[in-house]
Design an enzyme around this catalytic site. Sequence first.
Site, PDB file in Angstrom:
ATOM      1  N   LYS B  45       0.842  -1.196   0.000  1.00  0.00           N
ATOM      2  CA  LYS B  45       0.000   0.000   0.000  1.00  0.00           C
ATOM      3  C   LYS B  45       0.881   1.252   0.000  1.00  0.00           C
ATOM      4  O   LYS B  45       1.936   1.279   0.624  1.00  0.00           O
ATOM      5  CB  LYS B  45      -0.881  -0.024   1.251  1.00  0.00           C
ATOM      6  CG  LYS B  45      -1.773   1.197   1.439  1.00  0.00           C
ATOM      7  CD  LYS B  45      -2.912   1.215   0.445  1.00  0.00           C
ATOM      8  CE  LYS B  45      -3.760   2.478   0.580  1.00  0.00           C
ATOM      9  NZ  LYS B  45      -4.631   2.689  -0.616  1.00  0.00           N
ATOM     10  N   SER B  70     -12.155   5.506  -2.897  1.00  0.00           N
ATOM     11  CA  SER B  70     -11.519   6.786  -2.535  1.00  0.00           C
ATOM     12  C   SER B  70     -10.826   6.594  -1.194  1.00  0.00           C
ATOM     13  O   SER B  70     -11.016   7.373  -0.262  1.00  0.00           O
ATOM     14  CB  SER B  70     -12.573   7.880  -2.415  1.00  0.00           C
ATOM     15  OG  SER B  70     -13.510   7.535  -1.404  1.00  0.00           O
ATOM     16  N   CYS B 130      -2.300   8.655  -8.005  1.00  0.00           N
ATOM     17  CA  CYS B 130      -3.466   8.411  -7.149  1.00  0.00           C
ATOM     18  C   CYS B 130      -4.500   9.514  -7.354  1.00  0.00           C
ATOM     19  O   CYS B 130      -4.199  10.687  -7.165  1.00  0.00           O
ATOM     20  CB  CYS B 130      -3.088   8.333  -5.669  1.00  0.00           C
ATOM     21  SG  CYS B 130      -4.531   7.956  -4.654  1.00  0.00           S
ATOM     22  N   GLY B 217     -11.108  -2.781 -11.761  1.00  0.00           N
ATOM     23  CA  GLY B 217     -11.830  -4.012 -12.055  1.00  0.00           C
ATOM     24  C   GLY B 217     -12.007  -4.225 -13.552  1.00  0.00           C
ATOM     25  O   GLY B 217     -11.590  -3.403 -14.364  1.00  0.00           O
TER      26      GLY B 217
HETATM   27  C1  LIG Z   1      -8.992  -0.131  -3.052  1.00  0.00           C
HETATM   28  C2  LIG Z   1      -7.839   0.231  -3.930  1.00  0.00           C
HETATM   29  C3  LIG Z   1      -6.724   0.855  -3.403  1.00  0.00           C
HETATM   30  C4  LIG Z   1      -5.637   1.209  -4.210  1.00  0.00           C
HETATM   31  N1  LIG Z   1      -4.531   1.812  -3.651  1.00  0.00           N
HETATM   32  C5  LIG Z   1      -3.462   2.108  -4.435  1.00  0.00           C
HETATM   33  C6  LIG Z   1      -2.267   2.658  -3.877  1.00  0.00           C
HETATM   34  O1  LIG Z   1      -2.162   2.846  -2.665  1.00  0.00           O
HETATM   35  N2  LIG Z   1      -1.248   2.964  -4.726  1.00  0.00           N
HETATM   36  C7  LIG Z   1      -1.321   2.732  -6.077  1.00  0.00           C
HETATM   37  O2  LIG Z   1      -0.370   3.038  -6.798  1.00  0.00           O
HETATM   38  N3  LIG Z   1      -2.421   2.177  -6.631  1.00  0.00           N
HETATM   39  C8  LIG Z   1      -3.481   1.852  -5.847  1.00  0.00           C
HETATM   40  N4  LIG Z   1      -4.596   1.276  -6.414  1.00  0.00           N
HETATM   41  C9  LIG Z   1      -4.625   0.988  -7.866  1.00  0.00           C
HETATM   42  C10 LIG Z   1      -4.286  -0.479  -8.122  1.00  0.00           C
HETATM   43  O3  LIG Z   1      -2.979  -0.763  -7.669  1.00  0.00           O
HETATM   44  C11 LIG Z   1      -4.393  -0.807  -9.619  1.00  0.00           C
HETATM   45  O4  LIG Z   1      -3.459  -0.031 -10.322  1.00  0.00           O
HETATM   46  C12 LIG Z   1      -5.787  -0.517 -10.163  1.00  0.00           C
HETATM   47  O5  LIG Z   1      -6.757  -0.853  -9.206  1.00  0.00           O
HETATM   48  C13 LIG Z   1      -6.084  -1.286 -11.467  1.00  0.00           C
HETATM   49  O6  LIG Z   1      -5.934  -2.662 -11.296  1.00  0.00           O
HETATM   50  P1  LIG Z   1      -7.164  -3.653 -10.896  1.00  0.00           P
HETATM   51  O7  LIG Z   1      -8.292  -3.364 -11.836  1.00  0.00           O
HETATM   52  O8  LIG Z   1      -6.606  -5.040 -11.025  1.00  0.00           O
HETATM   53  O9  LIG Z   1      -7.532  -3.316  -9.466  1.00  0.00           O
HETATM   54  C14 LIG Z   1      -5.677   0.920  -5.602  1.00  0.00           C
HETATM   55  C15 LIG Z   1      -6.801   0.266  -6.129  1.00  0.00           C
HETATM   56  C16 LIG Z   1      -7.875  -0.087  -5.329  1.00  0.00           C
HETATM   57  C17 LIG Z   1      -9.065  -0.771  -5.940  1.00  0.00           C
END
Ligand SMILES: Cc1cc2nc3c(=O)[nH]c(=O)nc-3n(C[C@H](O)[C@H](O)[C@H](O)COP(=O)(O)O)c2cc1C
Lengths: 305, 305, 252, 252
Positions: B45, B70, B130, B217
């Site tokens: 994280k 968020s 972010c 997603g």
């Molecule tokens: C709940 C949540 C928290 C996230 N926190 C971070 C974060 O702290 N730093 C970051 O670079 N990306 C963060 N992301 C983005 C994910 O690392 C990823 O790049 C993005 O969700 C797309 O991939 P996915 O569709 O497989 O989730 C977060 C995503 C989600 C859903």
Amino acid sequence: MEGLEVSIGSLRLRNPVLLASGCVGYGEEIAQFVDLAELGGIVVKGLYMSPRVGNPPPRTWETPSGMLNSIGLPGIGIRAFVAEKLPPLLERRATVIVNVCGSTEEEYEDVSRVCDETDGVHALELNISCPNIRANGRCPGMSQQETYALVTRVRRVTQKPLVVKLSPNVTDIAAIAMSAQEGGADALSVINTVLGMAINIETGEPRLATGMGGLSGPAIRPIALRMVYQVAQVVEIPVIGAGGIVEWRDAIEFFMAGASAVQVGTANFVNPRASVEILQGIAEYLARHNKRLPDVVGQCRIAPR
Amino acid sequence: MEGLEVSIGSLRLRNPVLLASGCVGYGEEIAQFVDLAELGGIVVKGLYMSPRVGNPPPRTWETPSGMLNSIGLPGIGIRAFVAEKLPPLLERRATVIVNVCGSTEEEYEDVSRVCDETDGVHALELNISCPNIRANGRCPGMSQQETYALVTRVRRVTQKPLVVKLSPNVTDIAAIAMSAQEGGADALSVINTVLGMAINIETGEPRLATGMGGLSGPAIRPIALRMVYQVAQVVEIPVIGAGGIVEWRDAIEFFMAGASAVQVGTANFVNPRASVEILQGIAEYLARHNKRLPDVVGQCRIAPR
Amino acid sequence: MPHYLTAQVVSIEPLKEYVRLAIKAEPIAKEMRPGQFAMLSLGCEPLLPRPFSIAMEERGVLYFVFQSLGKGTARLASLRPGDSVKILGPLGRAFSEVTDMRPVIVAGGRGIAPFFELVRRLQRCAPVLFYGGRTQGQIVETGFFARRTHEMVVTTEDGSMGTKGLITEPIAAYLSDHRPPIVYACGPHALLHKVADLAGDIRTELSMEANMACGFGICMGCAIPAGEAGFKRVCVDGPIFSSRDIRWKDLK
Amino acid sequence: MPHYLTAQVVSIEPLKEYVRLAIKAEPIAKEMRPGQFAMLSLGCEPLLPRPFSIAMEERGVLYFVFQSLGKGTARLASLRPGDSVKILGPLGRAFSEVTDMRPVIVAGGRGIAPFFELVRRLQRCAPVLFYGGRTQGQIVETGFFARRTHEMVVTTEDGSMGTKGLITEPIAAYLSDHRPPIVYACGPHALLHKVADLAGDIRTELSMEANMACGFGICMGCAIPAGEAGFKRVCVDGPIFSSRDIRWKDLK
Ligand SMILES: Cc1cc2nc3c(=O)[nH]c(=O)nc-3n(C[C@H](O)[C@H](O)[C@H](O)COP(=O)(O)O)c2cc1C
Ligand SMILES: Cc1cc2nc3c(=O)[nH]c(=O)nc-3n(C[C@H](O)[C@H](O)[C@H](O)COP(=O)(O)OP(=O)(O)OC[C@H]3O[C@@H](n4cnc5c(N)ncnc54)[C@H](O)[C@@H]3O)c2cc1C
Ligand SMILES: Cc1cc2nc3c(=O)[nH]c(=O)nc-3n(C[C@H](O)[C@H](O)[C@H](O)COP(=O)(O)OP(=O)(O)OC[C@H]3O[C@@H](n4cnc5c(N)ncnc54)[C@H](O)[C@@H]3O)c2cc1C
Ligand SMILES: Cc1cc2nc3c(=O)[nH]c(=O)nc-3n(C[C@H](O)[C@H](O)[C@H](O)COP(=O)(O)O)c2cc1C
Ligand code: FES
Ligand code: FES
């Protein structure tokens, strides 16, 4: 449906539900399922001066809660449309909006001129946002300069209501919206499709012959809703929301985000009666909360951080 | 899983499947379901110098085939992480990548310095993308200048593998990618979440307390895949794909689009074992087609128009 | 430690306004304790699993009592015996099981769910149950609870069952001349807040809710204002919280 | 004119490698003609409806024979009697029904679907059916077809049923000394192309496929290279095309 009239610039719509461009052709087929006179209007498939064949197949691919398309604006050309397709639409008492396309600024002007001279065309929707014409999905709507230039030129050739349809594939949709407004747009359609891609893992080939295509459907709704909100915060002109609207609840979200009307696109493929069902649901929602549409438009406000 | 090693700059990964930042906390909980030593690595994280509480709830909302979040980067701060959370991760023989955040360029530098000085941190992923910190989802990754400036500064303070995580909320992802590469990035993560919004139609309030949030997603997979392709076409450094990967087939699509490795994020919420199941599927696919990973990476090419 | 399983639906039937779902999941049933929950999902549409209190456990079968609201619960309600679901559990902190007499239990509507198993385990302490709903359709299994409690007070807002009114009224009356060893409560946050106030310095454990994505601590989505400052995760630090722990003024 | 209905599943059962699905949809059954198709959907996930040839019609019930491949057909295959589906149809152009003797019908695998109804209606013309599959699991209802055809030739690539080999071989042989009034064909595009070549100047009608979004002419997605130049829409200009109409060189 009474009491749902909305004005988009000088264009008066019976109600706020429009059929989105490219999702109902020239209206003939969808008219088998919905009475076009009952809807706010129909935005017909994008039109150039000359006929065009469009992109090679495959042109569509389904994705999670969405679909990619690379149709590429096939069409019979504005003159043939006016001669053959417009009269039946007018007989059906449809409010007709032409989605204006062009390979050059001149062609955009020429198509707009024809629309301006044709009584039955009630408004123009300037398509500066189709991702399926140039490589990498490039389109005029991705640049403030190109947007401003194109809108001003077209504004000069017509006094009819001029809607400009924005591309979501940008860093700052609000800035593009301002350029369109400064250029003389009477309203903005937000959004066109989001540039996407899918690959066949057995062949390594893209699922669409053109490689990339436009993503539409419920998958993009949160993106579209966010952009409608961002645009509505900065412009004075009305915003027409589009992007993943499949049921009346979705339409209400767009109104609350600041849209004065909505367009229904991909939903027509899933349910030919989607548009009228959405209209019905909107009317019932307003009745239930005894509100008028203007009470709901822009109701959602994000508290400053 | 043999023969799946990949190099991201000087970082050698056991295999191409990483856990995405923010989707597995600091690894403790997910380790109940997957052996971290079996995966390519874990991106923890996002971390600042100081502890942070994050955004007020509600912080998540489900959308069609996706979710909005968020969260807003709550965390214990890099020092506490190194002291308390890193040792157990290393005991589990995890390859650890720290997702580096900062409110100022100085803070990004400071966090990076701590990572540089800490043996157990194998690489840095610079989070310039972010959408949940500033109003309207603004982030450094939306500007070539800010991206270049930030990457160069951080590059100066560490020789460790430096991955830069890009924002999809831009007009030209390839241009931002080039800026990051010029700034000294060893690799790029593509993509972070797409800025979106949802509204509660009974109250008119946004579904997220902050109003807007990041969409993740399967819904965004076509967008992510397209951006991975666009970036891979122009950069020399490796690309790590992320965005809606929930099964092995999705991962193969990203490899074919040009990704050398993938990150699994939201899928962990749906299925805690998603990452290892994806890895298994990749291995079986390669065996079935008797190919090695490099044969598949970038296999998809769009024919010029 | 939570288990992630593909499990079979044993039975599913309407329970007045709610649905009772029985799922065969031995490892989870063995370890569950009252107040804990599980995440149920049907694959990828809707995307996210849904959190539900484990109502009861019997011979390896888990029982859930839920209300069909949005599309996730609607799909769960359409399950049939033999269908399979993905289940993750047991999750979160359980109620603390006291041994002193006359613990008080407060349930609002579907907040009854976690108390099926709790009353069984507290039966020898002769618990007192306060059970309120909008209407009689929200008051289920009164026989089950009457048999296992020392006293059961039922109220409905429309008077269609039990006393007409809010459940907080009889609770207030009871607490004015009793001092139970503990008060357990599950229901709408407004009810829980009121119960916390009424209970004053009596030890009080509340089952809290928040939108959840993962249910096991990795998304940070289920934040609730708790402790001195900042937030706690409902899924791992809760869902059972001491009333003192919640910062009500920050909880909207 | 096509109807859009919510219809009930009457029956569903495996048919060797395929699934036979029966749906009650009177208005569509009344109007359908062999070669036409319908779009079936289960609401919004998967998003798009799926196109299927109407195999047969009987007392207001439509029969479909389909192969479970991706997630849409998998969900359709999991339907149970009593479930409801959205159906849009009848769609597209039908085969032209001749009256002359010995029309030739060519089916490849699931390409048999549109011919159930066609052979019934052409029975008095004593059609000749060439039916090929990879393996015997793809050859269904031979009794039904044997009873209604003058002659039925079956081939499988693995020889598990009928003659071992490709169906195009017996077709070539037959056409070398017969001149049927018409050749109908449905199956993989490669097979259709070969059949068109073998048929030469014999009137030939082919059932073509393309990815479809809407199925009724509004999305322009189902383009197929046909006519002098440009594209036609499979859903409204087809799916039945004269072999002369297809520009094979442009069809990948
Ligand atoms: C709940 C949540 C928290 C996230 N926190 C971070 C974060 O702290 N730093 C970051 O670079 N990306 C963060 N992301 C983005 C994910 O690392 C990823 O790049 C993005 O969700 C797309 O991939 P996915 O569709 O497989 O989730 C977060 C995503 C989600 C859903
Ligand atoms: C620890 C815990 C235990 C619960 N136990 C029960 C129970 O035993 N019986 C019961 O009927 N309900 C229970 N709930 C509430 C239940 O989880 C929601 O009603 C359900 O998630 C709604 O899903 P939906 O698809 O019907 O609604 P939708 O509106 O489609 O849900 C949209 C999103 O919001 C989330 N969401 C909406 N309402 C809630 C809520 N109240 N709590 C958490 N997430 C929510 C959903 O999980 C989903 O991610 C519990 C919630 C929590 C947190
Ligand atoms: C006019 C017509 C009649 C058909 N009749 C039959 C029939 O009787 N029996 C049968 O088994 N199949 C038939 N098909 C093919 C059938 O429509 C596809 O197999 C089905 O759509 C695949 O869906 P899926 O969800 O399993 O695959 P997915 O891979 O999940 O589908 C993804 C997307 O691609 C589209 N797609 C994939 N393959 C095809 C295809 N071959 N044709 C059209 N769209 C496709 C789907 O509609 C969907 O939009 C017909 C197709 C057409 C065009
Ligand atoms: C198949 C298809 C064709 C489209 N053609 C056009 C077009 O010709 N002109 C245009 O401005 N937008 C076109 N669009 C975009 C839609 O009008 C609409 O803006 C977009 O699809 C988002 O709305 P939706 O999710 O409701 O479909 C097309 C969309 C689809 C799916
Ligand atoms: S629901 Fe994910 S951390 Fe609690
Ligand atoms: S499938 Fe939409 S036009 Fe044919």
